[in-house]
Design an enzyme around this catalytic site. Structure first.
Site, mmCIF file in Angstrom:
data_model
loop_
_atom_site.group_PDB
_atom_site.id
_atom_site.type_symbol
_atom_site.label_atom_id
_atom_site.label_comp_id
_atom_site.label_asym_id
_atom_site.label_seq_id
_atom_site.Cartn_x
_atom_site.Cartn_y
_atom_site.Cartn_z
ATOM 1 N N GLN A 1 0.826 -1.209 0.000
ATOM 2 C CA GLN A 1 0.000 0.000 0.000
ATOM 3 C C GLN A 1 0.861 1.260 0.000
ATOM 4 O O GLN A 1 0.549 2.246 -0.679
ATOM 5 C CB GLN A 1 -0.947 -0.005 1.209
ATOM 6 C CG GLN A 1 -1.996 -1.100 1.121
ATOM 7 C CD GLN A 1 -3.167 -0.887 2.065
ATOM 8 O OE1 GLN A 1 -3.062 -0.162 3.055
ATOM 9 N NE2 GLN A 1 -4.287 -1.523 1.777
ATOM 10 N N ASP B 1 4.507 0.845 12.238
ATOM 11 C CA ASP B 1 3.463 0.240 13.054
ATOM 12 C C ASP B 1 2.768 1.345 13.858
ATOM 13 O O ASP B 1 3.446 2.109 14.546
ATOM 14 C CB ASP B 1 4.179 -0.755 13.989
ATOM 15 C CG ASP B 1 3.238 -1.477 14.919
ATOM 16 O OD1 ASP B 1 2.034 -1.178 14.901
ATOM 17 O OD2 ASP B 1 3.733 -2.344 15.681
ATOM 18 N N GLU C 1 -11.240 5.038 9.699
ATOM 19 C CA GLU C 1 -11.572 3.610 9.707
ATOM 20 C C GLU C 1 -10.313 2.745 9.707
ATOM 21 O O GLU C 1 -10.189 1.814 8.920
ATOM 22 C CB GLU C 1 -12.492 3.268 8.517
ATOM 23 C CG GLU C 1 -13.756 4.103 8.514
ATOM 24 C CD GLU C 1 -14.766 3.717 7.435
ATOM 25 O OE1 GLU C 1 -14.688 2.607 6.912
ATOM 26 O OE2 GLU C 1 -15.647 4.551 7.142
ATOM 27 N N HIS D 1 -8.246 -1.696 13.594
ATOM 28 C CA HIS D 1 -7.341 -2.840 13.409
ATOM 29 C C HIS D 1 -6.437 -3.039 14.639
ATOM 30 O O HIS D 1 -5.668 -3.994 14.691
ATOM 31 C CB HIS D 1 -6.449 -2.631 12.182
ATOM 32 C CG HIS D 1 -7.174 -2.729 10.879
ATOM 33 N ND1 HIS D 1 -7.895 -3.838 10.513
ATOM 34 C CD2 HIS D 1 -7.297 -1.862 9.845
ATOM 35 C CE1 HIS D 1 -8.415 -3.650 9.297
ATOM 36 N NE2 HIS D 1 -8.079 -2.452 8.884
HETATM 37 C C1 LIG Z 1 -11.432 -2.879 6.634
HETATM 38 C C2 LIG Z 1 -11.718 -1.484 6.990
HETATM 39 C C3 LIG Z 1 -11.457 -1.096 8.375
HETATM 40 C C4 LIG Z 1 -12.195 -0.564 6.102
HETATM 41 C C5 LIG Z 1 -12.567 -0.815 4.686
HETATM 42 C C6 LIG Z 1 -13.999 -0.411 4.416
HETATM 43 C C7 LIG Z 1 -14.474 -0.668 2.979
HETATM 44 C C8 LIG Z 1 -13.682 0.139 1.985
HETATM 45 C C9 LIG Z 1 -14.454 -2.189 2.611
HETATM 46 C C10 LIG Z 1 -15.320 -3.005 3.588
HETATM 47 C C11 LIG Z 1 -15.922 -4.183 2.784
HETATM 48 C C12 LIG Z 1 -15.204 -4.110 1.440
HETATM 49 C C13 LIG Z 1 -15.688 -4.837 0.223
HETATM 50 C C14 LIG Z 1 -15.283 -4.421 -1.046
HETATM 51 C C15 LIG Z 1 -14.555 -3.127 -1.247
HETATM 52 C C16 LIG Z 1 -14.031 -2.481 0.041
HETATM 53 C C17 LIG Z 1 -15.023 -2.599 1.213
HETATM 54 C C18 LIG Z 1 -16.320 -1.894 0.903
HETATM 55 C C19 LIG Z 1 -15.703 -5.181 -2.293
HETATM 56 C C20 LIG Z 1 -16.877 -4.444 -2.918
HETATM 57 C C21 LIG Z 1 -14.551 -5.245 -3.332
HETATM 58 C C22 LIG Z 1 -14.896 -6.090 -4.559
HETATM 59 C C23 LIG Z 1 -15.250 -7.517 -4.104
HETATM 60 O O1 LIG Z 1 -15.595 -8.299 -5.217
HETATM 61 C C24 LIG Z 1 -16.436 -7.487 -3.134
HETATM 62 C C25 LIG Z 1 -16.020 -6.655 -1.911
HETATM 63 C C26 LIG Z 1 -17.037 -6.708 -0.776
HETATM 64 C C27 LIG Z 1 -16.482 -6.070 0.457
#
Ligand SMILES: CC(C)=CCC[C@@H](C)[C@H]1CC[C@H]2C3=C(CC[C@]12C)[C@@]1(C)CC[C@H](O)C[C@@H]1CC3
Length: 377
Positions: A163, A186, A204, A208
């Site tokens: 990243q 970290d 967000e 973690h």
């Molecule tokens: C993990 C944390 C703390 C934050 C990330 C929040 C969101 C950006 C993600 C949470 C669930 C994710 C999913 C996707 C994109 C990023 C999130 C919305 C997808 C739409 C990516 C494409 C895949 O085919 C399906 C994913 C579902 C969940």
């Protein structure tokens, strides 16, 4: 370097991360970006990285308390491993800013994400000339908005090499190299001096952390006296009943599909901020503050109606997501992409559906805003 053996667990070191991703940190936009990037990964390392993530969640000998303890003790490695698996999926399905936002009528997803970021920067009173820290900066989407919106100098902190590399490339592509900097590190042991930033924010990302105090304390340490702390936190709401089996299941899905050691109640998060020495200025769940016509923050996940007006709209619809799952299976059958890519797609969907269910039931929010000051004395 000996070749990876199938089945080995993978430590997410810089060396392993570089070997896994090869040249795929180069920016590669477009509808085929995910498939094209996955074909270039080291397939054995990708499989092993997936296996490494799963071990945190279903160790057959361990009861749920032991695995929760393991996730907390090794949260840094778990989340680093998680982002090695999901970053390409996130960029393909969501864009450059890895967070949620309520969508106003007529807005695109990207516009709503930018507005949500700008709201935090305005609430924190970030201004031109300030030195600001973005904790858990992802590929740098919010940091670039902060530079554009406020004129501040932004340092992005992230523990994931892939990243960080992408964030640097985006900054260069967008002519922001002189206004931002991306540092690998970290967030529980930040590589910065005490009292070195005018404002510190996290979008967000602090969810973690194995416990909230440890990360908020570090944010307090690096902030100058009188400086501002601003976060969007993932929390359970007052409606969450920890004895209700259905609710427990939803929260587990959110934790598993998003690499969270444990989700905490919003009130606990506010208490932790206070305990670290901050003076609270704002604490509010932004999920329900909707103007008529706005969509809830979870509406973009798996829309029933297919929207053909943009690639993103199609990709995020239920149909578009099934089409991508089909292609992933097909390409993995042809051995063009690692077979574990279909598993990653699956666990991401579990997490995404969990978020949407939690949002609908109003037991979970990804946008609990806290703005606080570090006292002058
Ligand atoms: C993990 C944390 C703390 C934050 C990330 C929040 C969101 C950006 C993600 C949470 C669930 C994710 C999913 C996707 C994109 C990023 C999130 C919305 C997808 C739409 C990516 C494409 C895949 O085919 C399906 C994913 C579902 C969940």
């Amino acid at each position: 370097m000996p070749k990876a053996i199938e089945g080995d667990l993978v430590e997410p070191t810089t060396e392993n991360t570089n070997l896994l991703h090869g040249s795929t940190s180069k920016l590669d936009p477009g509808p085929l970006s995910l498939l094209s990037s996955l074909t270039k990964k080291d397939k054995t390392l990708q499989k092993n990285t997936y296996k490494t993530y799963e071990v945190f969640w279903d160790s057959p000998e361990a009861d749920s308390e032991t695995t929760e303890l393991q996730r907390k003790q090794k949260s840094t490695d778990m989340t680093n491993t998680f982002y090695n698996l999901v970053t390409d999926f996130y960029e393909y399905g969501w864009g450059e800013s890895f967070h949620f936002a309520r969508r106003c009528k007529g807005e695109t997803l990207a516009q709503s994400l930018t507005r949500h970021e700008e709201y935090l920067f305005a609430s924190a009173n970030i201004k031109k000339g300030m030195k600001v820290l973005d904790v858990g900066c992802g590929v740098g989407g919010p940091a670039r908005t902060c530079v554009r919106f406020t004129g501040a100098y932004v340092v992005g902190l992230n523990n994931n090499d892939y990243q960080i590399e992408k964030a640097r490339r985006y900054a260069k592509q967008k002519g922001q190299e002189n206004y931002s900097q991306f540092v690998k590190g970290d967030f529980l042991h930040m590589p910065f001096e005490d009292n070195s930033f005018d404002a510190v924010y996290a979008i967000e990302a602090t969810c973690h952390s194995p416990d909230l105090i440890s990360v908020y304390k570090e944010m307090f340490r690096v902030l100058k006296p009188g400086g501002t702390f601003a976060i969007y936190e993932w929390c359970t709401t007052e409606k969450y009943d920890e004895k209700n089996k259905e609710m427990i299941e939803i929260i587990k899905e959110i934790e598993y599909g998003n690499s969270l050691p444990k989700l905490y109640p919003a009130s606990y998060s506010v208490d932790c901020v206070k305990k670290c020495g901050f003076e609270i200025q704002v604490s509010e769940d932004l999920a329900p503050t909707s103007v008529s016509g706005d969509s809830d923050w979870y509406q973009d996940l798996f829309q029933k109606r297919v929207c053909f007006s943009s690639i993103g709209g199609f990709v995020r619809s239920k149909f578009g997501s099934s089409v991508m799952s089909f292609f992933l299976k097909f390409f993995s059958f042809l051995r063009l992409v690692p077979s574990s890519a279909t598993n990653v797609d699956k666990f991401l969907k579990v997490g995404g559906i969990g978020c949407a269910k939690g949002g609908k039931a109003d037991i979970f929010t990804p946008m609990f805003i806290i703005v606080a000051k570090k006292p002058l004395a």
